[in-house]
Write an enzyme that holds these catalytic residues in place. Structure first.
Site, PDB file in Angstrom:
ATOM      1  N   GLU A   1       0.821  -1.210   0.000  1.00 36.64           N
ATOM      2  CA  GLU A   1       0.000   0.000   0.000  1.00 36.64           C
ATOM      3  C   GLU A   1       0.856   1.260   0.000  1.00 36.64           C
ATOM      4  O   GLU A   1       0.492   2.278  -0.611  1.00 36.64           O
ATOM      5  CB  GLU A   1      -0.948  -0.031   1.198  1.00 36.64           C
ATOM      6  CG  GLU A   1      -2.053  -1.075   1.024  1.00 36.64           C
ATOM      7  CD  GLU A   1      -2.876  -1.296   2.274  1.00 36.64           C
ATOM      8  OE1 GLU A   1      -4.109  -1.184   2.204  1.00 36.64           O
ATOM      9  OE2 GLU A   1      -2.283  -1.611   3.331  1.00 36.64           O
TER      10      GLU A   1
ATOM     11  N   GLU B   1      -3.992  -9.691   3.261  1.00 34.82           N
ATOM     12  CA  GLU B   1      -4.777  -9.454   4.479  1.00 34.82           C
ATOM     13  C   GLU B   1      -5.905 -10.450   4.688  1.00 34.82           C
ATOM     14  O   GLU B   1      -6.205 -10.848   5.819  1.00 34.82           O
ATOM     15  CB  GLU B   1      -5.340  -8.025   4.474  1.00 34.82           C
ATOM     16  CG  GLU B   1      -4.333  -6.951   4.855  1.00 34.82           C
ATOM     17  CD  GLU B   1      -3.480  -6.479   3.689  1.00 34.82           C
ATOM     18  OE1 GLU B   1      -2.766  -5.489   3.842  1.00 34.82           O
ATOM     19  OE2 GLU B   1      -3.545  -7.118   2.604  1.00 34.82           O
TER      20      GLU B   1
END
Length: 782
Positions: free
Chosen positions: A635, A655
């Protein structure tokens, strides 16, 4: 009763079981054993053959214990993995269906209503609802050398409905310590006190006067956990035994969860009751019912009441065709005073109504057996109504933070199954406007309500900014807490400031600056978790946690946020590179080991790595990816303008494999950076992209030879530095503006102020002049 439809639901048996650790016959029963004991009593209570009735049970519904009510709950002595069937096995039942209900005190009454409807529709004939808590026993025995093991593995299907916690908690509540019911309900009672204009002393006495009659009922109840009658002043006055917990509550005014109590309710169709030989004098009918939910806490217009609870009771009475004055008995859920006050206020009931507001003694005195309290209330109501044929009784069951309310009206008077308009009323409740909220409030505000948690010395407040937006905040400032604990602070002004770790309040802006001195952007001489290197107009930032694959925890995130604040504010720095120490990882994302330690987790307002949530990155940031860029590391790379990847680099958002989501921008930026189907593949499966594949999709700008990511990134930075920093910044700004304009032509035509600013800059004149003079331009960044 011969005219009744044979599928009409009827309550035919109730039972309760309990033990106190100081009882002479204390046995240390598990929750399953307590529930089974209550279920046996319910079978016997039918007046029919208990064995035959048990064999006829086709549905068993279990109330969820506290130790399995949230994702972080645990069972110190073990538990059954199929609670309803554990109970069924002990009583000789073999139900076709087993249900484990969601969390919440509303669940007993909700299940009675639901299963009554199922029976009326022909979907079941005989249903048992049961629940229990052995919290006191678990606490008493968990440190014993010969502690019991309550673990049970039971075969058979289980309809596990999950926790049902949606809307009951959010990140803001967790960040500000608003995670336990006592503090949540304290907000409501303080809001009500302020609405009524009562002093602290007067309201404390009012809470005592409300609950004093409850203690009298509890004192006469053999199943009560605290069968002691107390007067209003004793309940309202702090003492060694009645310690303050969360303002305005003392120990005697809150639910008592250290109990060993079980209860069961047996329902069946009229046809089954006749077939099994249940005497008609045992029958109690559900005349009215309603199940309604309130808005999430921060979205409610009025924090001093509960419109959904009041409407639920009103509608249950409406379905029954009676008024509140026709009730002979009432049991209003009483975990905290406001749960009772809110319904009394809405129905016009006096707190000292001569009929009484509880049939058990209430949760603070009878006991608060987790989600199962109202099963006891229903059981007591059934017993009382059998003794008064034709009379009506009501039960109000509350869950969450005055969030879910289920109401029932009962009588021995025969009545057919009547559906409610709960769905229609819920739609009306849902259509109410929600109070606007903000996650990051800053400036002056008005205090709406608050509580002070005495054990932690923390105050939690709800306030409104001048523009009407509501926020949650906390403080440990003694000056502010002192003001909250004297006079009437609600309606007064407070000052709020937002941080990555939460929102904080003080009485003045000056006090806020004392506690949290504003820091001008700038670089420190050294950092603990990052390395910073300046080279002319280039800034190099290295995440320096190689032993944890450069994963980030709050202190590292805070340092990165500080470094990038300084970079964007420094006019002599024109390009930045971010990389990771070592050759194994750029960054493995969030430090899961730190997260699992239980320490507070937060990220700066500017986001993960100090980059992912910035409103803009006005100067170039290059990610030099060496090794893994996973989760938050990926990210960070996605947030950068350019990505130079080592040929061995891997990118991924894993995730979902640990039960989380890529909430720091991955779910937004990746689908905008690569083809949608590729983004879905990466996000939903956790699949990693190689450097070459990432480059093919445009996620990576350049692929560098092994070990050369930083070298190539420096080359890219040098190429950028050849151009005008003013033009570079203007280009970034105009591209960002264009991203917000869907139509290409409109985006081209958009009159960007940035272009006007560029045309009058010194660099805009220097560039053409240097070209004409055949010399290298000297950029001034202005």
């Amino acid at each position: 009763m011969t005219s009744l439809d044979h599928r009409t639901p009827v309550l035919v048996g109730v039972g309760q079981a309990s033990e106190r650790i100081d009882d002479p016959g204390y046995r240390g029963l598990s929750a399953v054993e307590l529930a089974a004991a209550a279920a046996r009593d319910a079978l016997a209570d039918t007046g029919a053959d208990p064995g035959a009735v048990a064999k006829a049970v086709d549905t068993v519904a279990g109330i969820r214990q506290f130790e399995i009510s949230t994702p972080i709950s645990h069972s110190p002595l073990g538990r059954s993995d199929n609670f309803p069937r554990s109970v069924a096995n002990r009583i000789g039942a073999a139900p076709a269906r087993a249900v484990l209900e969601v969390t919440g005190g509303q669940s007993p009454q909700h299940l009675v209503t639901e299963l009554a409807g199922t029976i009326a529709a022909g979907g079941a004939e005989v249903a048992l609802i049961t629940g229990a808590e052995a919290i006191s026993t678990v606490r008493h025995l968990q440190q014993a050398d010969d502690k019991p093991d309550f673990t049970e593995h039971v075969d058979g299907d289980l309809e596990d409905r999950g926790f049902g916690l949606k809307g009951l908690a959010n990140r803001q509540m967790l960040a500000h310590g608003l995670i336990e019911p006592t503090s949540q309900y304290a907000l409501f009672d303080n809001a009500r006190r302020a609405r009524l204009g009562l002093s602290r002393e007067a309201y404390a006495l009012a809470m005592g006067e409300l609950f004093a009659p409850f203690t009298k009922v509890a004192a006469a109840n053999p199943h009560a956990a605290a069968p002691v009658e107390r007067d209003a002043r004793e309940l309202a006055t702090p003492s060694e035994r009645n310690r303050p917990i969360a303002d305005p509550y003392t120990r005697f005014l809150v639910a008592r969860e250290q109990v060993n109590q079980g209860a069961a309710v047996l329902m069946m169709s009229v046809g089954a009751a006749r077939r099994l030989g249940v005497p008609e004098e045992k029958w109690v009918f559900l005349h009215g019912h309603a199940d309604l939910e309130e808005q999430p806490l921060l979205e409610r217009e009025d924090l001093s009441g509960s419109p959904a609870a009041v409407l639920a009771v009103r509608h249950a009475l409406e379905v029954a065709g009676i008024g509140v004055g026709d009730l002979a008995t009432l049991d209003l859920y009483s975990c905290f005073p406001i749960a009772v006050f809110a319904v009394c206020d809405g129905l016009g009931l006096a707190p000292d109504d001569p009929r009484g507001l509880t049939v058990t003694g209430g949760l603070p005195f009878f006991g608060g057996p987790g989600n199962n309290y109202s099963t006891h209330a229903i059981a007591e109501t059934v017993v009382r109504l059998r003794a008064r044929p034709g009379a009506f009784g009501s039960v109000g069951a509350n869950g969450g933070m005055l969030s879910k309310y289920s109401a029932g009206v009962y009588s021995t008077t025969p009545a057919p199954w009547r559906p409610s308009r709960s769905a229609e009323l819920q739609a009306e409740l849902d259509a109410r406007p929600a109070v606007p909220t903000t996650v990051h409030p800053d400036g002056w505000a008005t205090l709406e309500t608050y509580t002070v948690q005495h054990a932690t010395g923390t105050a939690v407040v709800v306030g409104r900014l001048d523009d009407g937006r509501r926020f949650l905040a906390s403080t440990k400032d003694e000056e502010t807490i002192g003001r909250l604990l004297e006079g009437e602070p609600i309606g007064g002004k407070i000052h709020v400031r937002s941080f990555g770790f939460g929102n904080r309040v003080t009485l003045t802006a000056e006090r806020m600056d004392e506690l949290f001195p504003p820091r001008a952007p700038g670089f420190r001489d050294d950092y603990e978790h990052v390395l910073v290197r300046r080279d002319g107009h280039l800034l190099e930032v290295t995440i320096n946690r190689p032993d944890s694959r450069n994963s980030l925890h709050p202190p590292a995130n805070a340092e990165l946020a500080e470094v990038f604040d300084a970079y964007f504010a420094d006019p002599d720095l024109w390009v930045a590179i971010i990389t990771g120490a070592g050759d194994k990882a750029f960054s493995a994302g969030n430090d899961l080991v730190y997260s699992a330690s239980g320490k507070p987790m937060w990220v700066p307002k500017t986001g993960f790595g100090g980059l992912t949530s910035r409103e803009s990155l006005p100067k170039p940031v290059i990610a030099a990816v060496n090794g893994f860029a996973l989760g938050g590391g990926c990210e960070i790379a996605l947030a950068c303008h350019l990505v130079v990847a080592d040929e061995s680099a891997q990118f991924g958002l894993p995730e979902v494999r640990v039960g989380l989501v890529a909430a720091a921008g991955g779910l937004v930026r990746l689908p905008r950076a690569v083809p949608p189907k590729v983004a879905n593949d990466v996000i939903l499966t956790g699949r990693r992209l190689s450097a070459a594949e990432a480059e093919s999709y445009g996620l990576v700008s350049r692929v560098a030879p092994a070990g050369q990511a930083l070298t190539v990134a420096r080359e890219v930075a040098a190429a950028i530095l050849e151009g005008s920093p003013t033009a570079v910044r203007t280009s970034l700004r105009i591209m960002a503006e264009a991203d917000a304009i869907a139509d290409t032509v409109e985006a081209v035509r958009y009159p960007s102020p940035a272009l006007d600013e560029l045309l009058v800059s010194q660099d805009a004149f220097e560039g053409p002049a240097a070209f004409a003079q055949k010399r290298k331009p000297v950029w001034r960044n202005r």
